[in-house]
Design a protein around this motif. Structure first.
Motif, PDB file in Angstrom:
ATOM      1  N   SER A   1      12.535   8.488  16.507  1.00 26.12           N
ATOM      2  CA  SER A   1      13.138   8.179  15.110  1.00 26.12           C
ATOM      3  C   SER A   1      11.746   8.284  14.012  1.00 26.12           C
ATOM      4  O   SER A   1      11.980   9.149  13.180  1.00 26.12           O
TER       5      SER A   1
ATOM      6  N   ASN B   1      20.899  12.142   8.691  1.00 26.22           N
ATOM      7  CA  ASN B   1      20.251  12.325   9.940  1.00 26.22           C
ATOM      8  C   ASN B   1      21.469  13.198  10.367  1.00 26.22           C
ATOM      9  O   ASN B   1      21.176  14.364  11.126  1.00 26.22           O
TER      10      ASN B   1
ATOM     11  N   ALA C   1      11.193  11.245  11.258  1.00 30.32           N
ATOM     12  CA  ALA C   1      11.135  10.975   9.754  1.00 30.32           C
ATOM     13  C   ALA C   1       9.901  11.685   9.217  1.00 30.32           C
ATOM     14  O   ALA C   1      10.117  12.168   8.160  1.00 30.32           O
TER      15      ALA C   1
ATOM     16  N   ALA D   1       6.838   1.455   7.769  1.00 26.41           N
ATOM     17  CA  ALA D   1       6.760   2.648   8.617  1.00 26.41           C
ATOM     18  C   ALA D   1       5.500   2.084   9.569  1.00 26.41           C
ATOM     19  O   ALA D   1       5.558   2.200  10.861  1.00 26.41           O
TER      20      ALA D   1
ATOM     21  N   VAL E   1      20.881   6.580   5.877  1.00 26.45           N
ATOM     22  CA  VAL E   1      19.948   7.319   6.802  1.00 26.45           C
ATOM     23  C   VAL E   1      20.971   8.010   7.836  1.00 26.45           C
ATOM     24  O   VAL E   1      20.533   9.277   8.247  1.00 26.45           O
TER      25      VAL E   1
END
Length: 327
Positions: free
Chosen positions: A97, A280, A101, A28, A276
Motif C-alpha cells: 500500500s 484505488n 501510494a 506516512a 481512498v
C-alpha cells in the motif's frame, strides 16, 4: 460522484490542524514504522522488537499503536499476530500500500498517473502477492473446514483448485501446502507477474511447487467446465463489468458441489478510507463493490448458498458460494 465524495465534503475524518500536509507526512512515517515493526516481529518476539528500537517505538506510541505504562509496553491488537508468517504477510500488505501510494504521487513522462498493476514495479507486485499468503492460510485453515463437503473433496487425489489473478503465486503455494493431494492452477493476465511467480515457485519446496501450474489467461476467456473443486477470486482487482462476466464462467468451471470463495472489501464508515478505496478502484481498474453487493451479485448469478467469513477487524471478508450441493 466518486465513492466517499459526499462524506468527505462534510468534513475530514482526521484532525488536520493548521498544517494538514505535515500531519499526513508524519502519518506516512508512522505507517513505515508499523511495517518495519511487523516485519521484524515475524522472526522475533514483538516485545523484544519494540524495546530494541526505542525511537521507532516512540512513533508507534505517538500514533496510538503502543501504550506505555511504566516499563510495560502494550501493543495495539493490529500489531499482534498469531505467528511469524502472518506478521510477515501483514507487513507485506502495508508495504504494498505504501509503495502504491508513492506511485500514485508520481507522474509518468507522458503526463498520465500510473495506476494499473502493469504500471507497478516488481517490488510492489511481490509485496502485494506475498501478502496474499495470509489469505491462502485463512482459506485452508478456517474457510474450507466450514464449507460442507469441501475438506473431504480436497483431501482426495485429483482434487483441483483454481487461483484467479494468481500474481506471484503466494496464495497458490499456501493452498498447495494446506492440501497436499490437490493441484492448484494459477491464472493471470500479466505475463511479467507470471515470470515473478515462476521464480517464487523455484524457491519453494519441490513437492509443493510441483503441484502448482501457471497459465497466462484472462478469466473472461476461461472455458473449462466441471474442472475445479474450489475457485479463489479476488474481486476488488476486477472491474465491475469483468467481475459480472466472470462469475458465470467460474460457476461453470466448478465441479458439482464445488465452492467459489471471493475476497471482498467490507463496507467502511470512515469517509477518508472509503474515498481512498474509491480512488484505488478507479486507478487500478478494479471495483468498489463491498461485501454485501458481492453477495447480491453471486445470488443474482444463481448461487444457492452464500456465506461470509470475516478475517480480521477491518480486513477483507471472504464470501463463499456454490451452485449445487451434490457431487
Amino acid at each position: 460522484m466518486a465513492p466517499g465524495a459526499a462524506d468527505a465534503a462534510n468534513g475530514p475524518s482526521l484532525p488536520l490542524g493548521d498544517d494538514p500536509a505535515a500531519l499526513l507526512d508524519a502519518a506516512a512515517w508512522a505507517l513505515a514504522a508499523l511495517v518495519a515493526t511487523l516485519e521484524e516481529a515475524s522472526t522475533r518476539p514483538l516485545d523484544e522488537v519494540l524495546r530494541t528500537d526505542r525511537a521507532r517505538t516512540a512513533v508507534l506510541e505517538a500514533a496510538g499503536l503502543v501504550r506505555r505504562t511504566g516499563d510495560t509496553l502494550t501493543p495495539h491488537p493490529s500489531l499482534v499476530h498469531a505467528d511469524g508468517p502472518t506478521a510477515h504477510s501483514a507487513a507485506q500488505a502495508r508495504l504494498s500500500s505504501l509503495r502504491q501510494a508513492v506511485t500514485a504521487a508520481e507522474r509518468h513522462p507522458d503526463g498520465a498517473a500510473g495506476g494499473t498493476w502493469a504500471d507497478q514495479d516488481d517490488a510492489v507486485l511481490l509485496s502485494q502477492g506475498r501478502a496474499s499468503a495470509m489469505t491462502g492460510r485463512a482459506l485452508a485453515g478456517r474457510v474450507v473446514p466450514a464449507l460442507p463437503g469441501l475438506a473431504d473433496r480436497l483431501a482426495r487425489e485429483g482434487s483441483r483448485i483454481l487461483d484467479v489473478g494468481t500474481g506471484v503465486a503466494a496464495l497458490a503455494l499456501a493452498l498447495a501446502r494446506g492440501f497436499p493431494h490437490t493441484e492448484v492452477v494459477g491464472i493471470d493476465v500479466m505475463e511479467r507477474v507470471l515470470g515473478l511467480a515462476a521464480a517464487e515457485l523455484a524457491n519453494a519446496e519441490p513437492d509443493v511447487a510441483g503441484r502448482v501450474s501457471l497459465r497466462h489467461l484472462d478469466v473472461a476467456d476461461l472455458a473449462e467446465r466441471d474442472a475445479y473443486d474450489l475457485t479463489w477470486l479476488p474481486a476488488p482487482f476486477l472491474s465491475e463489468g469483468a467481475l459480472t462476466a466472470a462469475v458465470p464462467r467460474l460457476a461453470d468451471a466448478l465441479r458439482p458441489g464445488g465452492w467459489i470463495v471471493v475476497g471482498t472489501n467490507p463496507a467502511v464508515a470512515d469517509p477518508l478510507r472509503r474515498a481512498v478505496a474509491g480512488w484505488n478502484a478507479v486507478r487500478g481498474g478494479g471495483n468498489s463493490l463491498d461485501t454485501d453487493r458481492m453477495m447480491e451479485t453471486l445470488t443474482a448469478a444463481g448461487a444457492r448458498e452464500v456465506r461470509a467469513f470475516p478475517t480480521v477487524p477491518g480486513g477483507p471478508v471472504l464470501v463463499a458460494a456454490r451452485w449445487s450441493a451434490t457431487g
